[in-house]
Design an enzyme around this catalytic site. Structure first.
Site, PDB file in Angstrom:
ATOM      1  N   ARG A  27       0.841  -1.202   0.000  1.00  0.00           N
ATOM      2  CA  ARG A  27       0.000   0.000   0.000  1.00  0.00           C
ATOM      3  C   ARG A  27       0.872   1.246   0.000  1.00  0.00           C
ATOM      4  NH1 ARG A  27      -5.088  -1.417   0.714  1.00  0.00           N
ATOM      5  NH2 ARG A  27      -5.343  -3.536   1.480  1.00  0.00           N
TER       6      ARG A  27
ATOM      7  N   HIS B  99      13.218  -1.901  -1.984  1.00  0.00           N
ATOM      8  CA  HIS B  99      12.618  -2.005  -3.315  1.00  0.00           C
ATOM      9  C   HIS B  99      13.495  -2.871  -4.219  1.00  0.00           C
ATOM     10  CE1 HIS B  99      10.168  -0.852  -6.697  1.00  0.00           C
ATOM     11  NE2 HIS B  99      11.297  -0.736  -7.378  1.00  0.00           N
TER      12      HIS B  99
HETATM   13  C1  GRF Z   1      10.790  -7.915  -1.944  1.00  0.00           C
HETATM   14  O1  GRF Z   1      11.377  -8.194  -3.196  1.00  0.00           O
HETATM   15  C2  GRF Z   1      10.738  -6.437  -1.684  1.00  0.00           C
HETATM   16  O2  GRF Z   1      11.810  -5.743  -2.227  1.00  0.00           O
HETATM   17  C3  GRF Z   1       9.472  -6.061  -2.421  1.00  0.00           C
HETATM   18  O3  GRF Z   1       8.583  -7.116  -2.177  1.00  0.00           O
HETATM   19  C4  GRF Z   1       9.319  -8.305  -1.908  1.00  0.00           C
HETATM   20  C5  GRF Z   1       8.880  -8.782  -0.563  1.00  0.00           C
HETATM   21  O4  GRF Z   1       9.419 -10.039  -0.242  1.00  0.00           O
HETATM   22  N1  GRF Z   1       9.008  -4.759  -2.003  1.00  0.00           N
HETATM   23  P1  GRF Z   1       9.278 -10.598   1.233  1.00  0.00           P
HETATM   24  O5  GRF Z   1       7.799 -10.558   1.588  1.00  0.00           O
HETATM   25  O6  GRF Z   1      10.095  -9.750   2.143  1.00  0.00           O
HETATM   26  O7  GRF Z   1       9.778 -12.023   1.160  1.00  0.00           O
END
Ligand code: GRF
Length: 196
Positions: A91, A115
């Site tokens: 979100r 990210h």
């Molecule tokens: C990660 O690749 C993060 O960078 C992105 O969403 C993914 C989340 O993975 N925003 P997790 O839930 O931490 O395993």
């Protein structure tokens, strides 16, 4: 200078591998996360929190974004949290929500996000997939402060990885995710020590 009075929480919507890395990283420093908040009752992060013995609040999206953010804020306030780590939180936080974490001195919100791209490349969803499909030779991950835009806040740290000749999307993304865990934990440690 250390920042011993800071209290940390994580917002996550999915699998929660970054949340787990942060929680374990904090424990290794004798620090802790007060709680995790998820908007997704089926998120993998819930089970991880149980195993790690960290409180996880499930706060589903209410009728409006404003009401949802109010409920999230209530939970964070009850735990006295003043630093937020977004880890796969799906979100966009409103500016009025972020204002609750305003750090006047440093002119920022004390809210950070990880990210899956080398920002400013590939903001938004599916950073690894889009980089992979474009055939670019390297990708990476970024930790940045959160502002009211989508992945537009000031970059704190980045880490790169190469695309290997036989990579498929799964291998490529898994290499990125493993890198994220280290990058995010390193940034957490610096925040803990008051170096950021
Ligand atoms: C990660 O690749 C993060 O960078 C992105 O969403 C993914 C989340 O993975 N925003 P997790 O839930 O931490 O395993």
């Amino acid at each position: 200078m250390t920042s011993q009075n800071n209290k940390f929480a994580i917002l996550a919507s999915g699998n929660g591998s970054n949340a787990q890395a942060l929680i374990e990283g904090a424990l290794a420093q004798n620090a802790r996360f007060e709680c995790v908040i998820t908007d997704n009752p089926n998120a993998g992060v819930i089970q991880r929190c149980e195993e790690l013995n960290v409180e996880c609040f499930v706060i589903e999206r209410d009728s409006t974004k404003q009401r949802h953010e109010k409920a999230v804020l209530r939970a964070l306030r009850s735990a006295d949290v003043n630093w937020l780590f977004l880890a796969g939180y799906m979100r966009i936080l409103s500016e009025s929500f972020l204002t609750n974490f305003q750090d006047q001195k440093n002119d920022r919100f004390n809210v950070v996000n990880i990210h899956p791209s080398l920002l400013p490349a590939y903001p938004g969803l599916d950073g690894y997939r889009r980089a992979f499909e474009d055939g670019i030779p390297k990708s990476g991950a970024s930790v940045h402060f959160v502002d009211a835009g989508v992945d537009t806040g000031k970059i704190i740290a980045q880490s790169e990885f190469e695309r290997l000749p036989n990579d498929d999307l799964e291998q490529f993304s898994a290499r990125g995710l493993a890198l994220e865990h280290k990058l995010y934990t390193d940034v957490f440690n610096k925040i803990l020590k008051g170096e950021i």
